[in-house]
Motif scaffolding. Structure first.
Motif, mmCIF file in Angstrom:
data_model
loop_
_atom_site.group_PDB
_atom_site.id
_atom_site.type_symbol
_atom_site.label_atom_id
_atom_site.label_comp_id
_atom_site.label_asym_id
_atom_site.label_seq_id
_atom_site.Cartn_x
_atom_site.Cartn_y
_atom_site.Cartn_z
ATOM 1 N N GLU A 116 59.047 -7.650 77.009
ATOM 2 C CA GLU A 116 58.420 -7.197 78.246
ATOM 3 C C GLU A 116 58.381 -8.279 79.332
ATOM 4 N N SER A 126 52.030 6.785 80.697
ATOM 5 C CA SER A 126 52.045 5.572 81.502
ATOM 6 C C SER A 126 53.483 5.094 81.638
ATOM 7 N N GLY A 170 48.818 -1.471 81.046
ATOM 8 C CA GLY A 170 48.083 -0.405 81.731
ATOM 9 C C GLY A 170 47.579 0.623 80.735
ATOM 10 N N LEU A 191 64.033 -4.532 80.654
ATOM 11 C CA LEU A 191 64.299 -5.706 79.834
ATOM 12 C C LEU A 191 63.289 -5.784 78.694
ATOM 13 N N TRP A 207 66.580 -6.681 90.647
ATOM 14 C CA TRP A 207 66.861 -5.241 90.709
ATOM 15 C C TRP A 207 65.559 -4.472 90.510
ATOM 16 N N GLY A 208 65.440 -3.378 91.240
ATOM 17 C CA GLY A 208 64.195 -2.610 91.191
ATOM 18 C C GLY A 208 63.332 -2.903 92.410
ATOM 19 N N LEU A 267 57.929 1.551 85.872
ATOM 20 C CA LEU A 267 58.992 1.545 86.877
ATOM 21 C C LEU A 267 59.350 2.951 87.351
ATOM 22 N N VAL A 268 59.985 2.993 88.513
ATOM 23 C CA VAL A 268 60.461 4.262 89.051
ATOM 24 C C VAL A 268 61.364 4.943 88.025
ATOM 25 N N HIS A 287 71.597 -3.964 85.849
ATOM 26 C CA HIS A 287 71.237 -4.911 84.791
ATOM 27 C C HIS A 287 72.353 -4.995 83.742
ATOM 28 N N THR A 295 62.576 -11.243 83.305
ATOM 29 C CA THR A 295 63.086 -10.747 84.589
ATOM 30 C C THR A 295 64.562 -11.133 84.741
ATOM 31 N N ALA A 296 65.251 -10.395 85.612
ATOM 32 C CA ALA A 296 66.654 -10.688 85.905
ATOM 33 C C ALA A 296 66.800 -10.782 87.413
ATOM 34 N N ALA A 344 42.297 3.070 85.163
ATOM 35 C CA ALA A 344 41.731 3.598 83.926
ATOM 36 C C ALA A 344 40.461 4.413 84.199
ATOM 37 N N HIS A 351 46.349 -10.595 87.914
ATOM 38 C CA HIS A 351 46.468 -10.451 86.452
ATOM 39 C C HIS A 351 45.175 -10.726 85.696
ATOM 40 N N GLY A 354 50.633 4.499 86.606
ATOM 41 C CA GLY A 354 51.601 3.394 86.540
ATOM 42 C C GLY A 354 51.939 2.870 87.916
HETATM 43 CO CO1 B1M Z 1 57.512 -5.996 87.758
HETATM 44 N N1 B1M Z 1 57.815 -4.497 88.915
HETATM 45 N N2 B1M Z 1 59.365 -6.031 87.221
HETATM 46 N N3 B1M Z 1 57.002 -7.415 86.606
HETATM 47 N N4 B1M Z 1 55.774 -5.827 88.483
HETATM 48 C C1 B1M Z 1 56.644 -3.815 89.470
HETATM 49 C C2 B1M Z 1 56.213 -2.687 88.583
HETATM 50 C C3 B1M Z 1 57.204 -3.301 90.855
HETATM 51 C C4 B1M Z 1 56.483 -2.047 91.373
HETATM 52 C C5 B1M Z 1 57.151 -4.429 91.871
HETATM 53 C C6 B1M Z 1 57.585 -4.012 93.272
HETATM 54 O O1 B1M Z 1 58.582 -3.420 93.507
HETATM 55 N N5 B1M Z 1 56.820 -4.373 94.242
HETATM 56 C C7 B1M Z 1 58.733 -3.086 90.500
HETATM 57 C C8 B1M Z 1 59.083 -1.683 90.050
HETATM 58 C C9 B1M Z 1 59.715 -0.873 91.119
HETATM 59 C C10 B1M Z 1 60.696 0.042 90.545
HETATM 60 O O2 B1M Z 1 60.554 0.606 89.518
HETATM 61 N N6 B1M Z 1 61.781 0.193 91.252
HETATM 62 C C11 B1M Z 1 58.956 -4.102 89.400
HETATM 63 C C12 B1M Z 1 60.226 -4.530 88.932
HETATM 64 C C13 B1M Z 1 61.418 -4.035 89.685
HETATM 65 C C14 B1M Z 1 60.395 -5.379 87.841
HETATM 66 C C15 B1M Z 1 61.732 -5.767 87.175
HETATM 67 C C16 B1M Z 1 62.611 -4.575 86.906
HETATM 68 C C17 B1M Z 1 62.444 -6.835 88.023
HETATM 69 C C18 B1M Z 1 63.687 -7.354 87.380
HETATM 70 O O3 B1M Z 1 63.638 -8.298 86.617
HETATM 71 N N7 B1M Z 1 64.812 -6.783 87.706
HETATM 72 C C19 B1M Z 1 61.260 -6.437 85.869
HETATM 73 C C20 B1M Z 1 61.299 -5.500 84.674
HETATM 74 C C21 B1M Z 1 60.806 -6.205 83.448
HETATM 75 C C22 B1M Z 1 61.163 -5.504 82.215
HETATM 76 O O4 B1M Z 1 61.880 -4.556 82.214
HETATM 77 N N8 B1M Z 1 60.638 -6.010 81.124
HETATM 78 C C23 B1M Z 1 59.854 -6.793 86.201
HETATM 79 C C24 B1M Z 1 59.165 -7.817 85.573
HETATM 80 C C25 B1M Z 1 57.859 -8.113 85.773
HETATM 81 C C26 B1M Z 1 57.130 -9.257 85.105
HETATM 82 C C27 B1M Z 1 57.623 -9.536 83.687
HETATM 83 C C28 B1M Z 1 57.266 -10.518 85.891
HETATM 84 C C29 B1M Z 1 55.665 -8.787 85.254
HETATM 85 C C30 B1M Z 1 55.200 -8.093 83.992
HETATM 86 C C31 B1M Z 1 55.016 -6.625 84.045
HETATM 87 C C32 B1M Z 1 54.042 -6.192 82.970
HETATM 88 O O5 B1M Z 1 54.199 -6.556 81.865
HETATM 89 N N9 B1M Z 1 53.021 -5.465 83.245
HETATM 90 C C33 B1M Z 1 55.751 -7.839 86.428
HETATM 91 C C34 B1M Z 1 54.628 -7.472 87.209
HETATM 92 C C35 B1M Z 1 53.346 -8.224 86.915
HETATM 93 C C36 B1M Z 1 54.676 -6.498 88.187
HETATM 94 C C37 B1M Z 1 53.541 -6.028 89.112
HETATM 95 C C38 B1M Z 1 53.354 -7.115 90.155
HETATM 96 C C39 B1M Z 1 52.220 -5.711 88.413
HETATM 97 C C40 B1M Z 1 52.317 -4.770 87.229
HETATM 98 C C41 B1M Z 1 51.082 -4.853 86.383
HETATM 99 O O6 B1M Z 1 51.062 -5.511 85.354
HETATM 100 N N10 B1M Z 1 50.002 -4.243 86.828
HETATM 101 C C42 B1M Z 1 54.158 -4.696 89.710
HETATM 102 C C43 B1M Z 1 53.814 -4.456 91.152
HETATM 103 C C44 B1M Z 1 52.412 -3.890 91.315
HETATM 104 O O7 B1M Z 1 51.961 -3.065 90.556
HETATM 105 N N11 B1M Z 1 51.743 -4.359 92.307
HETATM 106 C C45 B1M Z 1 55.572 -4.812 89.328
HETATM 107 C C46 B1M Z 1 48.724 -4.288 86.132
HETATM 108 C C47 B1M Z 1 48.591 -3.105 85.157
HETATM 109 C C48 B1M Z 1 47.291 -3.175 84.413
HETATM 110 O O8 B1M Z 1 48.621 -1.936 85.917
HETATM 111 O O9 B1M Z 1 50.355 -0.840 84.420
HETATM 112 O O10 B1M Z 1 49.869 0.035 86.731
HETATM 113 P P1 B1M Z 1 49.369 -0.606 85.494
HETATM 114 O O11 B1M Z 1 48.194 0.292 84.866
HETATM 115 C C49 B1M Z 1 47.036 0.716 85.582
HETATM 116 C C50 B1M Z 1 47.230 1.992 86.425
HETATM 117 O O12 B1M Z 1 48.541 2.219 86.836
HETATM 118 C C51 B1M Z 1 46.644 3.093 85.579
HETATM 119 O O13 B1M Z 1 45.595 2.432 84.898
HETATM 120 C C52 B1M Z 1 46.045 1.115 84.530
HETATM 121 C C53 B1M Z 1 44.838 0.241 84.388
HETATM 122 O O14 B1M Z 1 43.955 0.321 85.476
HETATM 123 N N12 B1M Z 1 47.460 3.736 84.566
HETATM 124 C C54 B1M Z 1 47.045 4.892 83.963
HETATM 125 C C55 B1M Z 1 48.617 3.365 83.999
HETATM 126 N N13 B1M Z 1 48.976 4.219 83.085
HETATM 127 C C56 B1M Z 1 48.034 5.186 83.006
HETATM 128 C C57 B1M Z 1 47.936 6.308 82.197
HETATM 129 C C58 B1M Z 1 46.810 7.121 82.337
HETATM 130 C C59 B1M Z 1 45.831 6.816 83.287
HETATM 131 C C60 B1M Z 1 45.931 5.701 84.117
HETATM 132 O O15 B1M Z 1 46.715 8.187 81.526
HETATM 133 C C61 B1M Z 1 45.531 8.637 81.140
#
Ligand code: B1M
Length: 641
Positions: free
Chosen positions: A615, A251, A209, A612, A578-579, A254-255, A589, A618-619, A317, A411, A281
């Motif tokens: 990046e 950015s 993001g 984790l 979790w999450g 997660l919560v 975790h 997942t768990a 963005a 994606h 985020g």
């Molecule tokens: Co997971 N995940 N995930 N995940 N994942 C979320 C974030 C979640 C909301 C899903 C849900 O509950 N429905 C949830 C978090 C909830 C919470 O925090 N409680 C969640 C969870 C729980 C998890 C794990 C913790 C699960 C687990 O294993 N226990 C785990 C953590 C992984 C880790 O720690 N490494 C996990 C894992 C994963 C995958 C690896 C499978 C995968 C990769 C994540 C990644 O690398 N990005 C994944 C994915 C794909 C998602 C969802 C489906 C999509 C996230 C994403 O990539 N979005 C997500 C649910 C959802 O969003 N629908 C979810 C695309 C990305 C481009 O968007 O980063 O938001 P984003 O950025 C955007 C805007 O937000 C904004 O602009 C960007 C571009 O347009 N923006 C800004 C962001 N920052 C900005 C700063 C600015 C301006 C705009 O400043 C100027």
């Protein structure tokens, strides 16, 4: 046996002029291969020898399914579209345009080739016309030609006319144009529209993001100081002070990690600094942005203390760009904009305060199991106890477990519909996926690894007690508790809690629980980083998207394996991470990692915020109970302050 062929089916979905060539070449080869009868309109067929050699080659590459033939074919015929008037001749689509229009066209149509000479030409032309030095003319070109072109791209994305990968390709052209233009900008100050310090917050390893935001802002004239991921608060503030930033962009995915954002705002307030903050985020929303604008304790009787310089939520963005555009506009406009966000935030806070009756507090001590959950139909016996590592997993085994719809739509940004979506998938995404999976295998940037295991367990109220698996391996072995998971319970509806799905201590039965940690490895983050650094924004985006969905695919692959090993049908063996809403707390975790030594075996660690690393990991816990369902334990929707 005789053969008959409806020739033109082969080119269905292509542009008419591209179809005509493909049909003709296909017919030629089909006849050579022994075709007896063709259904074809002869008026649409060009004799093979009269077809341009380059076009013939492209068509043959496609017919014989050579590397990347389809995208190459499409790109070529898009570029060599026929002139509207006679439909025959191929012309330069920018013919008749002046230099500025041609540059605009190239950025909008994602054409990198030849952008540099155009930039040189227009700078020289403007310098002559305006009677100024080339450096000044370059600034003029940036502001009146390049930036408006990128704005047009952004507006079309907003209107749903362009998909995100196309926007990134336009940004690639823009990057090349600006890099060339910078050669003329020696010592000319003020060609940046503004400065923004950007970071993924401390404890958070996600940066796709943030990277997208960087790409869009920096190719729209801003200087972006991208501090990377897991950035401590002090580093962000120090940089903002050093460069006198116009705003700080934060950015988080997660919560748990979003909680760094209010900390940053409070620290800015405490130190008397004046940088507006933009937050974005997946786990936060507009209301969260408004809430963290206040730096007081936000109790019912507290007097609201806003951070005077503003906190802005950006959905994506482009909204980030819009916000920074306003923050760097005239002082009056900027002040009005900041004032507006403060008023909105205050209105929302007051509304919440009057709406909150305090009636939704939970009844304490609720740990009696839900009456709706019956004992498990059977308790499966696992093939082994304790953890096991899988390292030699083929990419070809994981790929079929991906959800392609999620890959293409979420994606890879394929936000189109109907026939447009089908065309995009068939002509671009599917061939791209095939190529990328092949490259991933050759370059080994996707390295699936898994640790999973089975553990004896019992429940007690809201708790799952996990026992040492050694107790099951030795006859008469003692069962010793080695971990206790405290799961939250719904306060309403069926009052579900994950613990209810396991045999209680009082039953005397020993149940089984499975845990899994999966990762696509570290290399992909490096691959994405390098592509991003090289300005291959679109490819970086595609590689990241694939890795992310492969991580999901690997989780599904492991889940299926567990189901199979426990002899469960598809209805049983649900996976919870979790999450997610049934178990929102990421702290557990740590316990999973005590049971499955993921760090030592597959190289997955935890950050301070229990994320984790790498990046793409997942768990999860896998529950065999036949009634196990997905449910939500009501918490505040987005992060709380
Ligand atoms: Co997971 N995940 N995930 N995940 N994942 C979320 C974030 C979640 C909301 C899903 C849900 O509950 N429905 C949830 C978090 C909830 C919470 O925090 N409680 C969640 C969870 C729980 C998890 C794990 C913790 C699960 C687990 O294993 N226990 C785990 C953590 C992984 C880790 O720690 N490494 C996990 C894992 C994963 C995958 C690896 C499978 C995968 C990769 C994540 C990644 O690398 N990005 C994944 C994915 C794909 C998602 C969802 C489906 C999509 C996230 C994403 O990539 N979005 C997500 C649910 C959802 O969003 N629908 C979810 C695309 C990305 C481009 O968007 O980063 O938001 P984003 O950025 C955007 C805007 O937000 C904004 O602009 C960007 C571009 O347009 N923006 C800004 C962001 N920052 C900005 C700063 C600015 C301006 C705009 O400043 C100027």
């Amino acid at each position: 046996m005789l053969t008959i062929l409806g020739v033109s089916n082969v080119s269905f979905g292509l542009q008419p002029h591209a179809r005509a060539v493909l049909n003709s070449v296909f017919l030629y080869h089909a006849v050579k291969a022994g075709l007896d009868l063709a259904i074809v309109n002869p008026l649409h067929i060009t004799p093979y020898t009269e077809i341009d050699a380059e076009q013939r080659q492209l068509a043959e590459d496609l017919i014989y399914n050579r590397d990347d033939a389809l995208p190459r074919y499409i790109a070529y015929f898009e570029e060599h579209a026929p002139q509207k008037e006679d439909g025959k001749d191929k012309v330069d689509p920018t013919e008749g345009m002046n230099l500025a229009e041609r540059i605009h066209w190239q950025i909008l149509h994602r054409r990198k080739e030849g952008i540099e000479p155009l930039i040189s030409e227009i700078i020289e032309e403007r310098a002559r016309e305006m009677g100024v030095a080339q450096g000044e003319a370059a600034v003029n070109v940036l502001n009146t030609v390049l930036l408006p072109a990128m704005k047009d791209v952004g507006d079309r994305f907003g209107a749903g006319e362009l998909i995100l990968p196309f926007v990134l390709q336009s940004a690639e052209v823009m990057k090349r144009a600006v890099a060339h233009l910078e050669g003329y900008l020696e010592k000319v100050e003020g060609y940046t529209k503004g400065k923004i310090v950007l970071a993924t917050v401390f404890g958070d390893v996600h940066d796709i993001g943030k990277n997208l935001v960087n790409t869009i802002l920096s190719n729209n004239g801003y200087t972006v100081y991208d501090l990377g991921k897991q950035v401590p608060l002090n580093t962000i503030l120090d940089k903002a002070i050093e460069v006198n930033a116009d705003a700080i962009g934060l950015s988080a995915l997660l919560v748990s990690t979003s909680k760094q954002m209010p900390l940053c705002v409070k620290e800015l307030y405490k130190r008397g600094l004046n940088f507006p903050v933009i937050v974005g985020g997946a786990a936060i929303n507009r209301s969260y942005g408004r809430r963290i604008l206040f730096v007081d304790e936000q109790t019912a009787d507290a007097t609201p203390v806003p951070y005077e310089h503003g906190v802005f939520y950006a959905r994506d963005a482009f909204e980030g760009l819009e916000i920074i555009d306003r923050l760097t506009s005239s002082p009056e406009q900027r002040a009005a904009f900041i004032q507006r966000i403060k008023e909105e935030a205050l209105k929302e806070r007051l509304k919440k305060a009057t709406g909150a009756t305090g009636a939704t507090t939970s009844q304490a001590g609720e740990d009696t199991p839900s009456a709706s959950v019956q004992p498990a139909l059977s308790i499966p016996r696992p093939p082994f106890w304790g953890p096991r590592v899988l390292e030699r997993i083929g990419i070809e085994d994981v790929a079929p477990c991906m959800d392609l719809n999620t890959l293409f739509r979420l994606h890879w940004g394929g936000k189109t519909h109907g026939a447009d979506f089908t065309r995009l998938v068939e002509m671009d995404f599917r061939p791209r996926l095939k190529r990328m999976l092949l490259e991933a295998r050759q370059q080994r940037y996707l390295q699936p690894k898994v640790i999973y295991g089975y553990f004896p367990c019992q429940s007690s109220g809201n708790e799952l007690i996990v026992y040492n698996p050694l107790g099951m391996q030795e006859p008469g072995g003692q069962l010793r508790a080695i971990a206790r998971f405290h799961f939250p319970r719904q306060h309403e509806r069926e009052r579900l809690c994950l613990a209810d799905y396991f045999a209680p201590v009082s039953s005397g039965e020993i149940d089984v629980v499975a845990f899994q940690v999966v990762t696509m490895g570290e290399s992909v983050s490096e691959a994405v980083h390098q592509l991003q650094q090289a300005g291959d924004y679109a490819e970086a985006y595609f590689v990241h998207g694939l890795a992310v969905e492969m991580a999901e695919g690997l989780a599904e692959y492991t889940n299926r394996l567990i189901r199979q090993e426990l002899g469960l049908d598809e209805q049983r063996g649900r996976r919870y991470s979790w999450g997610y809403p049934a178990i929102p707390d990421l702290e557990d975790h740590v316990k999973v990692f005590q049971l499955l030594p993921a760090k030592e075996t597959i190289g997955v660690g935890l950050t301070e915020a229990f994320q984790l690393v790498p990046e793409q990991s997942t768990a999860a816990i896998v529950v065999h109970h036949q009634q196990a369902t997905y449910f939500a334990v009501r918490e505040q929707a987005a992060a709380t302050v």
